[in-house]
Design a protein around this motif. Structure first.
Motif, short mmCIF file in Angstrom:
data_model
loop_
_atom_site.label_atom_id
_atom_site.label_comp_id
_atom_site.label_asym_id
_atom_site.label_seq_id
_atom_site.Cartn_x
_atom_site.Cartn_y
_atom_site.Cartn_z
N ALA A 222 0.82 -1.20 -0.07
CA ALA A 222 -0.37 0.62 0.38
C ALA A 222 0.95 1.48 0.00
N ALA A 223 0.20 2.35 -0.15
CA ALA A 223 0.80 3.26 -0.16
C ALA A 223 1.35 3.82 0.63
N THR A 224 2.37 4.88 0.85
CA THR A 224 3.39 5.44 2.26
C THR A 224 3.26 4.20 3.53
N SER A 225 3.57 3.11 3.17
CA SER A 225 3.15 1.35 3.75
C SER A 225 4.57 1.02 4.09
N THR A 226 5.23 0.29 4.79
CA THR A 226 5.27 -0.45 5.15
C THR A 226 5.35 -1.93 5.46
N SER B 189 8.10 2.23 2.57
CA SER B 189 7.58 3.16 2.46
C SER B 189 7.24 3.97 0.49
N ASN B 190 6.84 3.90 0.03
CA ASN B 190 6.79 4.55 -1.49
C ASN B 190 5.33 5.61 -1.30
N SER B 191 5.78 6.62 -2.41
CA SER B 191 4.32 7.11 -2.09
C SER B 191 3.42 7.06 -3.28
N ALA B 192 3.63 5.97 -3.46
CA ALA B 192 2.32 5.31 -4.32
C ALA B 192 2.50 3.87 -4.05
N ILE B 193 1.30 2.86 -4.02
CA ILE B 193 1.69 1.64 -4.08
C ILE B 193 2.66 1.23 -5.61
N TYR B 194 2.77 -0.24 -4.82
CA TYR B 194 3.86 -0.50 -5.82
C TYR B 194 4.02 -2.56 -5.42
N THR B 195 3.80 -3.26 -6.62
CA THR B 195 3.96 -4.49 -6.56
C THR B 195 5.08 -5.08 -7.47
N VAL B 196 5.81 -6.53 -6.33
CA VAL B 196 6.40 -7.19 -6.41
C VAL B 196 6.49 -8.56 -7.09
#
Length: 173
Positions: free
Chosen positions: A73-77, A155-162
């Motif tokens: 999720a965005a801005t999450s760890t 954390s990242n400002s946007a959602i990301y997928t790996v």
């Protein structure tokens, strides 16, 4: 002078030294009740299974028919972990964990080893741009009841997928 190192690709399915061979280390078993079988994810990670296709070819599968698709999720760890069976058998031994990860983003996902509730030991972060074998080592000292291995997400400002596939945990150098 350039040096090139050739390292044999370990076939994790037949690698008898893999401590987590009795678990869903290759993500082929899929999902049950919204979670990857045998894996535990934190609230900010959404797991899914990516299935292989041939027309077109699905390059998000490293080996086999499935891989894990992990969205942070965005801005999450967050974390996703797998617990080793009989962890006290590895007391005072060096543990080495590796997992193949596909990411287009640098520095957001890293491998981890955690002994009981101690602070997790992290390996080098993914450099972005494709499949990489991420690795981390730790010494199993004072093992009480758990050895967990997996991935940690920054954390990242946007959602990301790996995507992840083919996890291996060994003891000894």
């Amino acid at each position: 002078v350039r040096q090139i190192y050739l390292v044999p690709k370990i076939e994790s399915k037949t690698f008898s030294e893999n401590i987590i061979n009795d678990k869903n280390w290759d993500f082929e078993e899929g999902i049950s009740d919204g979670a990857l079988i045998d894996w535990t994810d934190s609230a900010n990670i959404t797991p899914a299974v990516e299935a292989d296709t041939t027309s077109p070819n699905n390059f998000m599968i490293y080996r086999g028919q499935k891989s894990a698709k992990l969205t942070c999720a965005a801005t999450s760890t967050g974390t996703i972990t797998l617990s080793a069976t009989d962890p006290t058998n590895y007391e005072s031994e060096e543990l080495n964990f590796s997992i193949w990860v596909y990411s287009r983003y640098a520095s957001l996902v890293s491998p981890i080893i955690q002994i009981d509730s101690d602070t997790a030991t992290s390996g080098s972060a993914h450099s972005g741009g494709g499949w990489e074998r991420l690795m981390v080592s730790a010494t199993a000292t004072n093992v009480g009841s758990t050895i967990k291995v997996g991935l940690t997400f920054a954390s990242n400002s946007a959602i990301y997928t790996v995507y992840a596939d083919e996890a291996i945990l060994t003891s000894g150098p």
